[in-house]
Write a protein that holds these residues in place. Structure first.
Motif, short mmCIF file in Angstrom:
data_model
loop_
_atom_site.label_atom_id
_atom_site.label_comp_id
_atom_site.label_asym_id
_atom_site.label_seq_id
_atom_site.Cartn_x
_atom_site.Cartn_y
_atom_site.Cartn_z
N GLY A 128 -20.12 -6.99 -0.01
CA GLY A 128 -20.81 -7.74 1.03
C GLY A 128 -20.45 -9.21 1.03
N SER A 129 -20.27 -9.77 -0.17
CA SER A 129 -19.92 -11.19 -0.29
C SER A 129 -18.56 -11.47 0.34
N CYS A 130 -17.63 -10.58 0.09
CA CYS A 130 -16.28 -10.77 0.65
C CYS A 130 -16.27 -10.51 2.16
N LEU A 131 -16.90 -9.43 2.60
CA LEU A 131 -16.92 -9.12 4.03
C LEU A 131 -17.64 -10.20 4.83
N GLY A 132 -18.61 -10.87 4.20
CA GLY A 132 -19.37 -11.91 4.87
C GLY A 132 -18.56 -13.15 5.21
N LYS A 133 -17.36 -13.25 4.66
CA LYS A 133 -16.50 -14.39 4.95
C LYS A 133 -15.79 -14.27 6.29
N PHE A 134 -15.90 -13.11 6.91
CA PHE A 134 -15.19 -12.87 8.17
C PHE A 134 -16.20 -12.79 9.31
N THR A 135 -16.17 -13.79 10.17
CA THR A 135 -17.14 -13.86 11.27
C THR A 135 -16.93 -12.74 12.28
N GLU A 136 -15.77 -12.12 12.27
CA GLU A 136 -15.50 -11.03 13.21
C GLU A 136 -16.23 -9.74 12.82
N LEU A 137 -16.78 -9.72 11.58
CA LEU A 137 -17.40 -8.51 11.06
C LEU A 137 -18.91 -8.63 10.98
N ALA A 138 -19.60 -7.53 11.23
CA ALA A 138 -21.04 -7.47 11.04
C ALA A 138 -21.34 -7.10 9.58
N PRO A 139 -22.53 -7.44 9.08
CA PRO A 139 -22.86 -7.10 7.69
C PRO A 139 -23.29 -5.64 7.53
N VAL A 140 -22.54 -4.75 8.13
CA VAL A 140 -22.85 -3.32 8.12
C VAL A 140 -21.60 -2.57 7.68
N PHE A 141 -21.67 -1.93 6.51
CA PHE A 141 -20.48 -1.26 6.01
C PHE A 141 -20.86 -0.02 5.21
N GLN A 142 -19.88 0.84 5.00
CA GLN A 142 -20.07 2.07 4.26
C GLN A 142 -18.83 2.34 3.42
N VAL A 143 -19.05 2.76 2.18
CA VAL A 143 -17.96 3.07 1.26
C VAL A 143 -17.92 4.58 1.04
N ARG A 144 -16.76 5.17 1.24
CA ARG A 144 -16.58 6.60 0.96
C ARG A 144 -15.55 6.76 -0.14
N GLU A 170 -4.30 -6.82 11.59
CA GLU A 170 -4.18 -8.09 10.88
C GLU A 170 -5.49 -8.44 10.17
N LEU A 171 -6.61 -8.23 10.85
CA LEU A 171 -7.91 -8.50 10.24
C LEU A 171 -8.14 -7.57 9.06
N SER A 172 -7.85 -6.29 9.23
CA SER A 172 -8.03 -5.33 8.14
C SER A 172 -7.20 -5.71 6.93
N SER A 173 -6.00 -6.23 7.18
CA SER A 173 -5.13 -6.65 6.08
C SER A 173 -5.71 -7.85 5.34
N LYS A 174 -6.30 -8.78 6.08
CA LYS A 174 -6.92 -9.95 5.44
C LYS A 174 -8.13 -9.53 4.60
N PHE A 198 -6.68 2.86 -0.86
CA PHE A 198 -7.78 1.91 -0.62
C PHE A 198 -7.60 1.37 0.79
N LYS A 199 -8.45 1.84 1.72
CA LYS A 199 -8.27 1.51 3.13
C LYS A 199 -9.49 0.80 3.70
N ILE A 200 -9.23 -0.10 4.66
CA ILE A 200 -10.28 -0.80 5.38
C ILE A 200 -10.21 -0.38 6.85
N LEU A 201 -11.31 0.10 7.40
CA LEU A 201 -11.36 0.49 8.80
C LEU A 201 -12.44 -0.32 9.50
N VAL A 202 -12.06 -1.07 10.54
CA VAL A 202 -13.02 -1.82 11.34
C VAL A 202 -13.38 -0.97 12.55
N VAL A 203 -14.67 -0.60 12.65
CA VAL A 203 -15.12 0.32 13.69
C VAL A 203 -16.06 -0.41 14.64
N PRO A 204 -16.31 0.14 15.83
CA PRO A 204 -17.22 -0.52 16.78
C PRO A 204 -18.64 -0.61 16.24
#
Length: 226
Positions: A128-144, A170-174, A198-204
């Motif tokens: 959450g601390s790392c994801l919170g650095k990106f304003t394009e992302l909401a603080p809602v995530f799930q790890v599988r 590009e955002l997912s890579s960052k 280890f993959k990052i998926l940005v979803v609606p």
């Protein structure tokens, strides 16, 4: 001096309560779980996440992994016996200044917010601390986590705050580079932890399924032990 008991969420509000009541002290109204009922309370000398056990109504044990194992002595028709309520604690030594003899404990983090690997672990707070650095992302995530042979595959789904961020490579890579650099378990210790993918998926927004009965998100889906 006034003593006000507030819901624990108010403690995270920082200066707001103290600005309204500058001469008051603030304490949790209580600690409990829906499955068990009330478990602990704070006296005037408790601070932070420190609590007394609500004796004689509840018995609290500390599990091998530091988790709360609670037994309710209030409920008789549907007893709650030695239930793991999902929080980690540590015992506090000595007697409290309030004079009560009930044991005290300090709440740590939730036991289901620590993801263990072969060599070390990572926490949802780190994510959450790392994801919170990106304003394009909401603080809602799930790890599988899935097992692939002897190795682990990790997929992190995070909801977008901006629709333009959805499927943004590009955002997912960052985000990937941020997580790899700040969390040793998926960075420098990735091989030691046998992490294959280890993959990052940005979803609606709303793209992560909610639990139908509660509307909440299962933040960790660990299929390695199923």
């Amino acid at each position: 001096m006034k003593r006000l008991c507030l819901h624990p969420a108010y403690h995270r509000a920082g200066k707001l309560p103290s600005s309204v009541w500058p001469n008051a002290t603030f304490h949790s109204a209580g600690y409990g779980a829906a499955e068990v009922g009330p478990i602990g309370f704070q006296c005037e000398y408790c601070s932070g996440t420190e609590h007394h056990i609500l004796q004689p109504h509840c018995i609290v044990e500390k599990g091998d992994g530091g988790e709360v194992i609670a037994t309710s002595l209030i409920r008789s028709l549907q007893p709650a016996i030695r239930m793991n309520v999902g929080d980690n604690i540590e015992w506090m030594d000595g007697e409290c200044e309030c004079g009560r003899k009930s044991p005290r404990f300090r709440l740590l983090q939730r036991s289901d917010e620590i993801i263990e690997f072969q060599y070390d672990s990572m926490t949802l707070d780190q994510l959450g601390s790392c994801l919170g650095k990106f304003t394009e992302l909401a603080p809602v995530f799930q790890v599988r986590l899935d097992l692939n042979g002897d190795e682990t595959d990790i997929i992190i789904r995070v909801e977008a705050a901006d629709s333009d961020a959805v499927d943004d490579y590009e955002l997912s890579s960052k985000v990937y580079e941020c997580l790899k650099g700040e969390i040793p378990a998926v960075g420098i210790n990735r091989r030691k932890n046998n992490i294959r993918a280890f993959k990052i998926l940005v979803v609606p927004s709303g793209g992560i399924p909610r639990v139908q009965t509660t509307g909440k998100i299962r933040r960790v889906i660990d299929k390695r032990f199923m």
